[in-house]
Design an enzyme around this catalytic site. Structure first.
Site, PDB file in Angstrom:
ATOM      1  N   HIS A  84      -6.881  25.657 -28.427  1.00 59.01           N
ATOM      2  CA  HIS A  84      -7.980  24.768 -28.790  1.00 59.01           C
ATOM      3  C   HIS A  84      -8.927  24.607 -27.606  1.00 59.01           C
ATOM      4  O   HIS A  84      -8.618  25.014 -26.485  1.00 59.01           O
ATOM      5  CB  HIS A  84      -7.450  23.389 -29.210  1.00 59.01           C
ATOM      6  CG  HIS A  84      -6.882  23.364 -30.590  1.00 59.01           C
ATOM      7  ND1 HIS A  84      -5.595  23.755 -30.872  1.00 59.01           N
ATOM      8  CD2 HIS A  84      -7.422  22.993 -31.778  1.00 59.01           C
ATOM      9  CE1 HIS A  84      -5.369  23.621 -32.170  1.00 59.01           C
ATOM     10  NE2 HIS A  84      -6.462  23.152 -32.744  1.00 59.01           N
ATOM     11  N   LYS A  91      -9.413  18.858 -26.122  1.00 55.18           N
ATOM     12  CA  LYS A  91      -8.306  18.355 -26.960  1.00 55.18           C
ATOM     13  C   LYS A  91      -7.257  17.684 -26.083  1.00 55.18           C
ATOM     14  O   LYS A  91      -6.875  18.211 -25.039  1.00 55.18           O
ATOM     15  CB  LYS A  91      -7.680  19.498 -27.759  1.00 55.18           C
ATOM     16  CG  LYS A  91      -6.660  19.012 -28.781  1.00 55.18           C
ATOM     17  CD  LYS A  91      -6.327  20.088 -29.788  1.00 55.18           C
ATOM     18  CE  LYS A  91      -5.304  19.611 -30.809  1.00 55.18           C
ATOM     19  NZ  LYS A  91      -5.779  18.471 -31.595  1.00 55.18           N
TER      20      LYS A  91
END
Length: 272
Positions: A157, A161
């Site tokens: 990600h 995140k």
């Protein structure tokens, strides 16, 4: 039938703005509330202007009570602490609560279960159609292959995140564990490898986490056996897939009996 009256919480965030755009583009839905935390700089602003779709007359508020009282559904991609609070309000108002929040702990989930006695709560680590189809495939493959095939889940990600493994990785891990008929707990998972780890323990589900750049979400489940590997993957290219899944969940949940549901229920994949 009248339009579904929807509230978006966390409305000024990146996902909140995407949700507001998607509500406006979804037939049968009408935005009636946009909520942010107390003291947020966006309070009082027109939520449509903030989302880049033009003025919609719905100002961003930090007072959820009057908005929940006139809504049919709330869509929530916020934080675990906020989600628990919104679940309690959804239970009081008897409305649908769609939860895309990740990083929730067992204590948070117990509170969602309690709220689901009075509200329709639809929770998933990932709202996209593709990821939930992937989870159904992972469960089937895990049930078919024996422990000669090691299971590894790899996810990447964007750099912003804050939780790991991702909610989607855990969703896929749960699917693999269900297929193997084991719990997804510390005894059956490996989440950190560092130093002299020794040989891989048979039967464990491994997780590996990558972070960097602006990656929306990449997930692969690898079944590694003697002399062969099977890799099932999903690559998210736009956050819109999560927003569209959330809209589908809200529409599906309206009129259902109170309970805790998942996207597998929404998509008719629970029995797979």
């Amino acid at each position: 039938m009248s339009d579904l009256r929807v509230i978006v919480v966390g409305a000024a965030g990146r996902m909140g703005r995407m949700l507001i755009q998607t509500v406006a583009a979804t037939e049968g839905m009408n935005l009636v509330g946009a909520i942010e935390r107390a003291g947020a700089p966006s309070l009082g602003q027109d939520s449509g202007l903030l989302a880049g779709i033009g003025a919609n007359g719905v100002a961003i508020s930090d007072d959820p009570l009057p908005l929940f009282a006139k809504a049919d559904a709330v869509i929530d991609f916020t934080t675990p602490a906020s989600t628990v609070q919104f679940a309690a309000l959804a239970a009081q108002a008897r409305i649908v609560h769609v939860v895309g929040t990740t990083g929730m702990q067992d204590e948070d989930l117990k509170k969602l279960e309690a709220a689901a006695r009075h509200a329709v709560i639809i929770r998933s680590g990932n709202m996209s159609l593709g990821v939930n189809l992937l989870a159904a495939l992972v469960k089937r493959v895990a049930a078919t292959l024996d422990e000669d095939f090691d299971i590894e889940i790899l996810e990447m990600h964007h750099r912003m995140k804050v939780d790991a493994p991702s909610g989607t990785a855990l969703l896929l891990g749960e699917a693999a564990a269900e297929g193997r008929k084991i719990p997804l707990d510390d005894r059956h998972t490996t989440r950190v490898r560092d130093g002299h780890t020794g040989q891989r323990e048979e039967g464990k589900i491994g997780f590996a986490t990558l972070r960097g750049g602006s990656v929306v979400g990449d997930h692969s489940v690898i079944f590694a056996g003697p002399s062969e590997r099977i890799t099932l993957s999903h690559h998210a290219e736009d956050r819109g897939i999560f927003a569209r899944g959330a809209m589908r969940a809200a529409l599906w949940g309206h009129g259902k009996k109170p309970g805790l549901y998942s996207m597998m229920d929404v998509l008719g994949l629970s029995a797979v």
